[in-house]
Design an enzyme around this catalytic site. Structure first.
Site, PDB file in Angstrom:
ATOM      1  N   ARG A  27       0.819  -1.220   0.000  1.00  0.00           N
ATOM      2  CA  ARG A  27       0.000   0.000   0.000  1.00  0.00           C
ATOM      3  C   ARG A  27       0.848   1.264   0.000  1.00  0.00           C
ATOM      4  O   ARG A  27       0.436   2.319  -0.490  1.00  0.00           O
ATOM      5  CB  ARG A  27      -0.929  -0.004   1.218  1.00  0.00           C
ATOM      6  CG  ARG A  27      -2.008   1.069   1.130  1.00  0.00           C
ATOM      7  CD  ARG A  27      -2.930   1.072   2.340  1.00  0.00           C
ATOM      8  NE  ARG A  27      -2.215   1.435   3.538  1.00  0.00           N
ATOM      9  CZ  ARG A  27      -2.257   0.755   4.683  1.00  0.00           C
ATOM     10  NH1 ARG A  27      -2.986  -0.333   4.795  1.00  0.00           N
ATOM     11  NH2 ARG A  27      -1.555   1.149   5.733  1.00  0.00           N
ATOM     12  N   LYS A  51      -5.635  12.140 -16.508  1.00  0.00           N
ATOM     13  CA  LYS A  51      -5.818  12.924 -17.743  1.00  0.00           C
ATOM     14  C   LYS A  51      -4.571  12.783 -18.639  1.00  0.00           C
ATOM     15  O   LYS A  51      -4.347  11.731 -19.186  1.00  0.00           O
ATOM     16  CB  LYS A  51      -6.113  14.393 -17.411  1.00  0.00           C
ATOM     17  CG  LYS A  51      -7.052  14.610 -16.224  1.00  0.00           C
ATOM     18  CD  LYS A  51      -8.440  14.070 -16.437  1.00  0.00           C
ATOM     19  CE  LYS A  51      -9.286  14.285 -15.195  1.00  0.00           C
ATOM     20  NZ  LYS A  51     -10.425  13.405 -15.085  1.00  0.00           N
TER      21      LYS A  51
HETATM   22  C1  LIG Z   1      -9.067  19.665 -12.840  1.00  0.00           C
HETATM   23  C2  LIG Z   1      -9.346  18.297 -12.303  1.00  0.00           C
HETATM   24  N1  LIG Z   1      -8.793  17.928 -11.143  1.00  0.00           N
HETATM   25  C3  LIG Z   1      -9.019  16.722 -10.610  1.00  0.00           C
HETATM   26  C4  LIG Z   1      -9.836  15.806 -11.231  1.00  0.00           C
HETATM   27  C5  LIG Z   1     -10.097  14.474 -10.576  1.00  0.00           C
HETATM   28  O1  LIG Z   1      -9.400  13.455 -11.200  1.00  0.00           O
HETATM   29  P1  LIG Z   1      -9.891  11.934 -11.125  1.00  0.00           P
HETATM   30  O2  LIG Z   1     -11.051  11.812 -12.051  1.00  0.00           O
HETATM   31  O3  LIG Z   1      -8.698  11.152 -11.492  1.00  0.00           O
HETATM   32  O4  LIG Z   1     -10.310  11.693  -9.693  1.00  0.00           O
HETATM   33  C6  LIG Z   1     -10.420  16.133 -12.448  1.00  0.00           C
HETATM   34  C7  LIG Z   1     -11.300  15.168 -13.157  1.00  0.00           C
HETATM   35  O5  LIG Z   1     -11.998  15.480 -14.072  1.00  0.00           O
HETATM   36  C8  LIG Z   1     -10.186  17.424 -12.997  1.00  0.00           C
HETATM   37  O6  LIG Z   1     -10.748  17.811 -14.153  1.00  0.00           O
END
Ligand SMILES: Cc1ncc(COP(=O)(O)O)c(C=O)c1O
Length: 393
Positions: free
Chosen positions: A58, A208
């Site tokens: 973990r 992303k």
């Molecule tokens: C700017 C931003 N931060 C954080 C996140 C959260 O990421 P995750 O979907 O991996 O939890 C997103 C998701 O769309 C996002 O657009």
């Protein structure tokens, strides 16, 4: 790499976190699946250092450490922690620096689940949150309280794309002994060098652009030696775990981040400029456009722009008209998330409490993928024609 040569980002992307010599010459770090990690002797067991050694699945496998090291190297931080998702990275960051009685200042343009975490979870534990105008800059000093421990920024903001003056906000936060956190998912460690800009904790939804292929969930926190221990305690106590296969996919994604982002940027600029001239569109919210109110800040602080932006249509369209446009799109698909190789489009409504959000028309968020830009433009052209036809009185 000899010390006399500057190591460029393109090179860091390729060499960061790799050590083929310790892996039979194999180019990529292997995927370690682990819970138990054995100690050969009692003395070894007693002397394990969980902050340095591999001690339990973990708390990180060598695959995870490779990703963490490569990301920290690229962004200019000292240490990184991989979490199960981008939201996981956000919640660890906020919990690591707050306790009952503390105050958080959060940009009104923050990714909505970050807001919800403050309002629905931190509030229950006695942490108060005030939202601020993303364009506040140095005037954030007027909102700082004695107990403000965290200033949370996101530039550009989710859906609405306001740019924030991060160095100015950092200066004020530090004058008040607060830490500055920044969701750098849009800028990525390549296009926004958080630690040169005064950020203390940089948050990435690696889901992303770092993963880049829409096939894994992952977050990464990057911080400095100064704040490392606090983040480490929060990370360790939260039960966060980054899956080894997903860390591997993120590492693989990282190797091509540079070339992918160049193309996302090139395509996005062409599409954004084309959209700016369409009568169905009143505004294109893309910081790389000269018409964007935050363009000068973007030019000053960022090394590039990525593929995500919003447009404001010339009026509010109902779902029948929007459906006529969106249901028949050929390349732009509808779905949450962004940062993969493919183009996406979704309607969106920013949630606001400190500032007014009242645009003249419907907001659509576009992710410009790696398809040929001419094909993307014809898809949008046909979509806008359907929208116009469907909304005729
Ligand atoms: C700017 C931003 N931060 C954080 C996140 C959260 O990421 P995750 O979907 O991996 O939890 C997103 C998701 O769309 C996002 O657009």
């Amino acid at each position: 790499m000899t010390k006399e040569h500057k190591t460029y980002d393109e090179t860091k992307l390729i060499s960061g976190g790799r050590d083929p010599e310790s892996n039979f010459g194999i180019v990529n770090p292997p995927v370690y699946h682990a819970s138990t990690v054995l100690s050969p002797t009692l003395s070894d067991w007693r002397n394990r250092d969980p902050m340095k050694d591999i001690v339990y699945g973990r708390m990180g496998t060598p695959t995870q450490k490779s990703l963490e090291n490569a990301t920290a190297l690229l962004e200019g931080g000292d240490k990184a922690f991989a979490t199960s998702s981008g939201l996981g990275a956000i919640t660890v960051a906020l919990m690591s620096f707050t306790k009952a009685g503390d105050h958080v200042l959060m940009t009104d343009s923050a990714y909505n689940p970050a807001r919800s975490f403050c309002l629905n979870v931190l509030a229950k534990y006695g942490v108060e949150t005030t939202f601020f105008d993303p364009t506040i800059g140095k005037n954030i000093s007027s909102l700082m309280k004695e107990n403000t421990k965290v200033v949370y920024a996101e530039s550009p903001g989710s859906l609405s794309f306001e740019m924030q003056d991060i160095p100015a906000i950092s200066e004020i936060a530090h004058e008040h002994d607060a830490v500055l956190m920044h969701d750098n998912t849009w800028g990525t460690p390549l296009f926004f060098k958080s630690f040169d800009m005064g950020v203390d904790v940089s948050i990435h939804a690696a889901t992303k652009y770092i993963v880049g292929h829409s096939d894994a969930m992952l977050g990464i926190l990057v911080t400095t030696d100064k704040h490392y221990e606090k983040v480490y305690r929060g990370f360790r106590s939260s039960g966060q775990h980054a899956a080894p296969d997903d860390c591997y996919l993120a590492l693989r994604g990282l190797r091509t981040l540079g070339v992918r982002l160049k193309q996302h940027q090139e395509n996005a600029l062409v599409v954004a400029r084309w959209l700016e001239n369409r009568e169905e569109i009143s505004q294109v919210l893309y910081p790389a456009l000269e018409s964007h109110p935050g363009h000068e800040l973007w030019k000053r602080d960022f090394l590039g722009s990525t593929g995500l932006f919003s447009i404001i249509l010339n009026k509010h369209y109902d779902d029948t008209s929007l459906g006529a446009m969106l249901d028949e799109m050929d390349l732009f698909a509808m779905g949450a998330s962004w940062g993969g190789y493919e183009s996406l489009i979704l309607p969106g409504s920013p949630i606001r409490s400190a500032t007014k959000w009242d645009p003249e028309g419907t907001l659509l968020r576009l992710h410009i993928g790696l398809e040929h830009v001419e094909n993307l433009i014809s898809d949008l052209d046909a979509g806008l024609a359907r929208l116009k036809a469907a909304s005729k009185p």
